[in-house]
Write a protein that holds these residues in place. Sequence first.
Motif, PDB file in Angstrom:
ATOM      1  N   UNK A   1     -20.861   9.134   1.710  1.00 32.82           N
ATOM      2  CA  UNK A   1     -20.606   8.753   3.111  1.00 32.82           C
ATOM      3  C   UNK A   1     -20.606   7.235   3.275  1.00 32.82           C
ATOM      4  N   UNK A   2     -21.522   6.557   2.561  1.00 34.00           N
ATOM      5  CA  UNK A   2     -21.567   5.094   2.615  1.00 34.00           C
ATOM      6  C   UNK A   2     -20.269   4.504   2.065  1.00 34.00           C
ATOM      7  N   UNK A   3     -19.802   5.052   0.937  1.00 38.72           N
ATOM      8  CA  UNK A   3     -18.557   4.564   0.330  1.00 38.72           C
ATOM      9  C   UNK A   3     -17.381   4.769   1.277  1.00 38.72           C
ATOM     10  N   UNK A   4     -17.307   5.965   1.894  1.00 40.40           N
ATOM     11  CA  UNK A   4     -16.218   6.255   2.831  1.00 40.40           C
ATOM     12  C   UNK A   4     -16.296   5.356   4.062  1.00 40.40           C
ATOM     13  N   UNK A   5     -17.527   5.057   4.492  1.00 35.61           N
ATOM     14  CA  UNK A   5     -17.703   4.151   5.639  1.00 35.61           C
ATOM     15  C   UNK A   5     -17.140   2.771   5.322  1.00 35.61           C
ATOM     16  N   UNK A   6     -17.426   2.280   4.112  1.00 37.80           N
ATOM     17  CA  UNK A   6     -16.890   0.982   3.716  1.00 37.80           C
ATOM     18  C   UNK A   6     -15.371   1.000   3.607  1.00 37.80           C
ATOM     19  N   UNK A   7     -14.826   2.127   3.140  1.00 43.06           N
ATOM     20  CA  UNK A   7     -13.360   2.259   3.080  1.00 43.06           C
ATOM     21  C   UNK A   7     -12.766   2.206   4.489  1.00 43.06           C
ATOM     22  N   UNK A   8     -13.430   2.899   5.418  1.00 42.48           N
ATOM     23  CA  UNK A   8     -12.953   2.900   6.805  1.00 42.48           C
ATOM     24  C   UNK A   8     -13.023   1.499   7.412  1.00 42.48           C
ATOM     25  N   UNK A   9     -14.104   0.778   7.100  1.00 44.03           N
ATOM     26  CA  UNK A   9     -14.234  -0.599   7.588  1.00 44.03           C
ATOM     27  C   UNK A   9     -13.108  -1.460   7.021  1.00 44.03           C
ATOM     28  N   UNK A  10     -12.755  -1.226   5.740  1.00 46.95           N
ATOM     29  CA  UNK A  10     -11.654  -1.974   5.121  1.00 46.95           C
ATOM     30  C   UNK A  10     -10.330  -1.730   5.826  1.00 46.95           C
ATOM     31  N   UNK A  11     -10.063  -0.474   6.190  1.00 41.80           N
ATOM     32  CA  UNK A  11      -8.826  -0.140   6.911  1.00 41.80           C
ATOM     33  C   UNK A  11      -8.833  -0.765   8.306  1.00 41.80           C
ATOM     34  N   UNK A  12      -9.972  -0.692   8.963  1.00 42.96           N
ATOM     35  CA  UNK A  12     -10.115  -1.310  10.288  1.00 42.96           C
ATOM     36  C   UNK A  12      -9.898  -2.815  10.196  1.00 42.96           C
ATOM     37  N   UNK A  13     -10.439  -3.412   9.142  1.00 42.76           N
ATOM     38  CA  UNK A  13     -10.268  -4.852   8.924  1.00 42.76           C
ATOM     39  C   UNK A  13      -8.797  -5.208   8.728  1.00 42.76           C
ATOM     40  N   UNK A  14      -8.071  -4.387   7.959  1.00 39.84           N
ATOM     41  CA  UNK A  14      -6.641  -4.653   7.725  1.00 39.84           C
ATOM     42  C   UNK A  14      -5.860  -4.612   9.036  1.00 39.84           C
TER      43      UNK A  14
ATOM     44  N   UNK B   1      -7.069  -5.262  12.059  1.00 46.41           N
ATOM     45  CA  UNK B   1      -7.425  -6.447  12.838  1.00 46.41           C
ATOM     46  C   UNK B   1      -6.718  -7.695  12.315  1.00 46.41           C
ATOM     47  N   UNK B   2      -6.572  -7.794  10.989  1.00 46.86           N
ATOM     48  CA  UNK B   2      -5.905  -8.956  10.404  1.00 46.86           C
ATOM     49  C   UNK B   2      -4.444  -9.044  10.841  1.00 46.86           C
ATOM     50  N   UNK B   3      -3.790  -7.884  10.936  1.00 47.26           N
ATOM     51  CA  UNK B   3      -2.387  -7.874  11.375  1.00 47.26           C
ATOM     52  C   UNK B   3      -2.277  -8.214  12.866  1.00 47.26           C
ATOM     53  N   UNK B   4      -3.304  -7.820  13.617  1.00 45.70           N
ATOM     54  CA  UNK B   4      -3.269  -8.058  15.070  1.00 45.70           C
ATOM     55  C   UNK B   4      -3.646  -9.487  15.414  1.00 45.70           C
ATOM     56  N   UNK B   5      -4.648 -10.020  14.684  1.00 47.24           N
ATOM     57  CA  UNK B   5      -5.126 -11.387  14.951  1.00 47.24           C
ATOM     58  C   UNK B   5      -4.916 -12.226  13.682  1.00 47.24           C
ATOM     59  N   UNK B   6      -3.682 -12.606  13.440  1.00 50.34           N
ATOM     60  CA  UNK B   6      -3.348 -13.290  12.186  1.00 50.34           C
ATOM     61  C   UNK B   6      -4.047 -14.641  12.034  1.00 50.34           C
ATOM     62  N   UNK B   7      -4.298 -15.316  13.137  1.00 51.26           N
ATOM     63  CA  UNK B   7      -4.945 -16.630  13.052  1.00 51.26           C
ATOM     64  C   UNK B   7      -6.416 -16.521  12.631  1.00 51.26           C
ATOM     65  N   UNK B   8      -6.994 -15.326  12.760  1.00 51.44           N
ATOM     66  CA  UNK B   8      -8.397 -15.103  12.370  1.00 51.44           C
ATOM     67  C   UNK B   8      -8.495 -14.252  11.101  1.00 51.44           C
ATOM     68  N   UNK B   9      -7.414 -14.191  10.325  1.00 52.39           N
ATOM     69  CA  UNK B   9      -7.358 -13.293   9.169  1.00 52.39           C
ATOM     70  C   UNK B   9      -8.491 -13.536   8.175  1.00 52.39           C
ATOM     71  N   UNK B  10      -8.719 -14.799   7.806  1.00 49.52           N
ATOM     72  CA  UNK B  10      -9.745 -15.102   6.812  1.00 49.52           C
ATOM     73  C   UNK B  10     -11.142 -14.830   7.344  1.00 49.52           C
ATOM     74  N   UNK B  11     -11.379 -15.120   8.629  1.00 53.12           N
ATOM     75  CA  UNK B  11     -12.687 -14.858   9.226  1.00 53.12           C
ATOM     76  C   UNK B  11     -12.996 -13.362   9.211  1.00 53.12           C
ATOM     77  N   UNK B  12     -11.996 -12.545   9.528  1.00 53.38           N
ATOM     78  CA  UNK B  12     -12.176 -11.089   9.513  1.00 53.38           C
ATOM     79  C   UNK B  12     -12.486 -10.603   8.102  1.00 53.38           C
ATOM     80  N   UNK B  13     -11.773 -11.147   7.110  1.00 56.12           N
ATOM     81  CA  UNK B  13     -12.027 -10.784   5.717  1.00 56.12           C
ATOM     82  C   UNK B  13     -13.445 -11.137   5.292  1.00 56.12           C
TER      83      UNK B  13
END
Length: 272
Positions: free
Chosen positions: A30-43, A45-57
């Motif tokens: 479940x922890x691993x899947x949670x991190x995968x979900x966070x990674x997808x959510x992060x991707x 956000x990066x597409x939506x807020x391109x100027x904050x891409x590195x901060x989100x990463x």
Amino acid sequence: MELKSEQAANFLIETFNLDKIFIYIFLLICIILTNKAIGLWSSGLQKRYTSKRLLILQITTILSFIIYIFGSFGLFYMIFQPTKEVMITVGGSAAVAIGFALKDIVGSIIAGFILLFDRPFQVGDRVQFGDDYGEIINIGLRSVRLNTLDDNIVTIPNSKFLTETVSCGNSGALDMMVVVKFHVAIVENLERLRDIINEVVITSRFVYLEKPIKVHFTEKAVSNTFVIEVQVKAYVLDVKYEKDFHSDIVVRCEKVFKKNEIKRPITTPIAL
């Protein structure tokens, strides 16, 4: 001594039963899947807020570290509920055994924490490590993954970065300097050439105009003749456009050079 051995044996039998082990493994998944979900959510956000891409990463990387480390140890303590005395008895022997067996992995994990907090580079940075150059796409518990400009994924153990030199191009910033080189004939008017190149660079759709554009000239000897080497130094607005920016300047400068009859150097081979 016998009491301690018996106490350790009882701990292993009573604590590590199959039910608890299966529950622990399930929650780790479940922890691993949670991190995968966070990674997808992060991707997203990066597409939506391109100027904050590195901060989100960077935030995603720190969050993953916290979830993996504190989640795994926290679950272990809650599920198995070992007593302090037994933990000291078993933990001492286990720590020595695990330390010898997994010393390289443990060293890489410790190095990962050092990289995360000392921050010689961050997720999203462009770095040169040995012969490999590209973008840091992940800083994990054991290794760093680097995506080269040829779209190859290079995996480097964290401990390597503590003993070897690494060069970072943007240090957490979204923009980065890009250097483009040309050679022209030595007879060219350099002031005119600087104006032409400057016009090409400032009209590029990839240029970051908040930082200065520099055009430098150097006289060099190439194949029995003298030429002018032109170095164009400008900042790309996002590191992911580095090669696009470089190609845009080369293509458009070549077109403008022909239009304005800028002469390229004519070299002759060295006689053997």
